[in-house]
Design a protein around this motif. Structure first.
Motif, mmCIF file in Angstrom:
data_model
loop_
_atom_site.group_PDB
_atom_site.id
_atom_site.type_symbol
_atom_site.label_atom_id
_atom_site.label_comp_id
_atom_site.label_asym_id
_atom_site.label_seq_id
_atom_site.Cartn_x
_atom_site.Cartn_y
_atom_site.Cartn_z
ATOM 1 N N VAL A 1 0.842 -1.207 0.000
ATOM 2 C CA VAL A 1 0.000 0.000 0.000
ATOM 3 C C VAL A 1 0.871 1.248 0.000
ATOM 4 C CG1 VAL A 1 -1.692 1.318 1.337
ATOM 5 C CG2 VAL A 1 -1.993 -1.137 1.035
ATOM 6 N N HIS A 2 1.986 1.221 0.714
ATOM 7 C CA HIS A 2 2.904 2.361 0.726
ATOM 8 C C HIS A 2 3.482 2.600 -0.673
ATOM 9 C CE1 HIS A 2 5.930 5.195 2.021
ATOM 10 N NE2 HIS A 2 6.854 4.452 1.445
ATOM 11 N N THR A 3 3.894 1.521 -1.322
ATOM 12 C CA THR A 3 4.482 1.626 -2.661
ATOM 13 C C THR A 3 3.468 2.152 -3.678
ATOM 14 O OG1 THR A 3 6.003 -0.156 -2.165
ATOM 15 C CG2 THR A 3 5.655 0.348 -4.480
ATOM 16 N N LEU A 4 2.237 1.650 -3.602
ATOM 17 C CA LEU A 4 1.196 2.097 -4.529
ATOM 18 C C LEU A 4 0.690 3.501 -4.198
ATOM 19 C CD1 LEU A 4 -0.866 -1.190 -4.871
ATOM 20 C CD2 LEU A 4 0.720 -0.203 -6.535
ATOM 21 N N GLY A 5 0.801 3.870 -2.911
ATOM 22 C CA GLY A 5 0.394 5.212 -2.499
ATOM 23 C C GLY A 5 -1.100 5.424 -2.396
ATOM 24 N N ARG A 6 -1.880 4.335 -2.357
ATOM 25 C CA ARG A 6 -3.328 4.470 -2.294
ATOM 26 C C ARG A 6 -3.905 3.550 -1.223
ATOM 27 N NH1 ARG A 6 -2.659 3.467 -7.935
ATOM 28 N NH2 ARG A 6 -3.619 1.465 -7.526
ATOM 29 N N PRO A 7 -3.965 4.013 0.023
ATOM 30 C CA PRO A 7 -4.607 3.159 1.028
ATOM 31 C C PRO A 7 -6.099 3.011 0.699
ATOM 32 C CG PRO A 7 -3.852 5.227 1.999
ATOM 33 C CD PRO A 7 -3.442 5.237 0.578
ATOM 34 N N PRO A 8 -6.687 1.858 1.038
ATOM 35 C CA PRO A 8 -8.092 1.639 0.710
ATOM 36 C C PRO A 8 -9.031 2.624 1.403
ATOM 37 C CG PRO A 8 -7.224 -0.153 2.054
ATOM 38 C CD PRO A 8 -6.079 0.729 1.703
ATOM 39 N N ARG A 9 -8.643 3.089 2.559
ATOM 40 C CA ARG A 9 -9.416 4.092 3.305
ATOM 41 C C ARG A 9 -8.419 5.077 3.889
ATOM 42 N NH1 ARG A 9 -12.642 0.762 7.666
ATOM 43 N NH2 ARG A 9 -10.514 0.210 8.165
ATOM 44 N N ARG A 10 -8.911 6.215 4.341
ATOM 45 C CA ARG A 10 -8.028 7.187 4.978
ATOM 46 C C ARG A 10 -8.810 7.875 6.087
ATOM 47 N NH1 ARG A 10 -3.284 8.873 3.405
ATOM 48 N NH2 ARG A 10 -3.596 8.268 1.257
ATOM 49 N N LEU A 11 -8.157 8.036 7.224
ATOM 50 C CA LEU A 11 -8.772 8.753 8.332
ATOM 51 C C LEU A 11 -8.974 10.202 7.902
ATOM 52 C CD1 LEU A 11 -9.608 8.535 11.340
ATOM 53 C CD2 LEU A 11 -7.330 9.348 11.899
ATOM 54 N N THR A 12 -10.188 10.698 8.039
ATOM 55 C CA THR A 12 -10.534 12.033 7.571
ATOM 56 C C THR A 12 -11.275 12.786 8.664
ATOM 57 O OG1 THR A 12 -10.783 11.171 5.341
ATOM 58 C CG2 THR A 12 -11.749 13.308 5.771
ATOM 59 N N LEU A 13 -10.910 14.023 8.866
ATOM 60 C CA LEU A 13 -11.611 14.867 9.833
ATOM 61 C C LEU A 13 -12.792 15.526 9.133
ATOM 62 C CD1 LEU A 13 -11.654 16.143 12.673
ATOM 63 C CD2 LEU A 13 -10.230 17.966 11.759
ATOM 64 N N LEU A 14 -13.981 15.310 9.659
ATOM 65 C CA LEU A 14 -15.186 15.920 9.101
ATOM 66 C C LEU A 14 -15.718 16.961 10.082
ATOM 67 C CD1 LEU A 14 -17.101 12.754 7.841
ATOM 68 C CD2 LEU A 14 -15.737 14.343 6.492
ATOM 69 N N HIS A 15 -16.105 18.088 9.559
ATOM 70 C CA HIS A 15 -16.741 19.115 10.388
ATOM 71 C C HIS A 15 -18.237 19.059 10.107
ATOM 72 C CE1 HIS A 15 -13.132 21.192 11.794
ATOM 73 N NE2 HIS A 15 -12.615 20.799 10.650
ATOM 74 N N PHE A 16 -19.027 18.826 11.144
ATOM 75 C CA PHE A 16 -20.469 18.786 10.990
ATOM 76 C C PHE A 16 -21.046 20.162 11.247
ATOM 77 C CE2 PHE A 16 -19.240 14.439 12.108
ATOM 78 C CZ PHE A 16 -19.769 13.776 11.005
ATOM 79 N N ASP A 17 -22.197 20.439 10.673
ATOM 80 C CA ASP A 17 -22.767 21.781 10.770
ATOM 81 C C ASP A 17 -23.415 22.081 12.121
ATOM 82 O OD1 ASP A 17 -25.146 20.384 10.699
ATOM 83 O OD2 ASP A 17 -25.845 21.252 8.815
ATOM 84 N N GLY A 18 -23.557 21.094 12.966
ATOM 85 C CA GLY A 18 -24.105 21.327 14.299
ATOM 86 C C GLY A 18 -25.614 21.378 14.352
ATOM 87 N N SER A 19 -26.292 21.038 13.257
ATOM 88 C CA SER A 19 -27.752 21.110 13.242
ATOM 89 C C SER A 19 -28.380 20.024 14.112
ATOM 90 C CB SER A 19 -28.279 21.030 11.802
ATOM 91 O OG SER A 19 -27.892 19.805 11.204
#
Length: 175
Positions: A129-147
């Protein structure tokens, strides 16, 4: 990933901490991996507390917590720690990960996993995965609108502001 821990080395002792419920399996695994008989691995949970201050973990004797608070200031609690951890993009194993998670997805290459050191279970996957440079998923920070005053459920669909579906489709972790 089977075990995750962080720690401090003072030159004589390496003191580590892990997630709740992870101490016994980690101690067992480390004892099985010992190459030197001078190394002692033990559970010090009853004697030490982990305190986080200014981005660093400190191990304080439980009997000295009040003295540490007098010097370091008023403790803020776990919610404040979690907010700072999430904002910094530091995942917690078992909370922000699942049984399919690999270090490449969590940003742990270099800090927790090395590509040039020895052999370990899953090393081939991590290297590929490191060599290909494309992990199947990635930890992502999401900001929710608070509704809504709650976190979305795991598996909930995510839509962008323009109404289009987020490319990855759904929420795989509540944090």
């Amino acid at each position: 990933m089977e075990h995750y821990f962080a720690g401090v080395d003072d030159g004589e002792t390496f003191t580590a901490h892990t997630e709740p419920g992870g101490v016994e399996p980690l101690v067992t695994w480390l004892n099985q991996m010992k190459f030197m008989t001078r190394v002692e691995v033990s559970d010090a949970s009853a004697d030490l507390a982990v305190v986080w201050r200014r981005g660093e973990h400190h191990f304080i004797p439980r009997t000295g917590l009040r003295d540490f608070a007098d010097v370091a200031g008023v403790p803020c609690g776990l919610w404040a720690y979690e907010a700072l951890r999430i904002a910094a993009g530091n995942p917690r194993m078992g909370l922000d990960t699942d049984h399919r998670s690999i270090p490449n997805e969590m940003g742990w290459l270099g800090s927790a996993v090395h590509l040039e050191k020895g052999c370990y279970r899953g090393a081939e996957t991590v290297a590929r995965v490191h060599t290909l440079g494309r992990p199947p998923r990635r930890l992502t920070l999401l900001h929710f609108d608070g509704s809504e005053n709650r976190m979305p459920d795991v598996g909930a669909e995510i839509h962008l502001e323009d109404g289009s579906r987020w490319p990855h489709g759904h929420l795989s972790s509540p944090l």
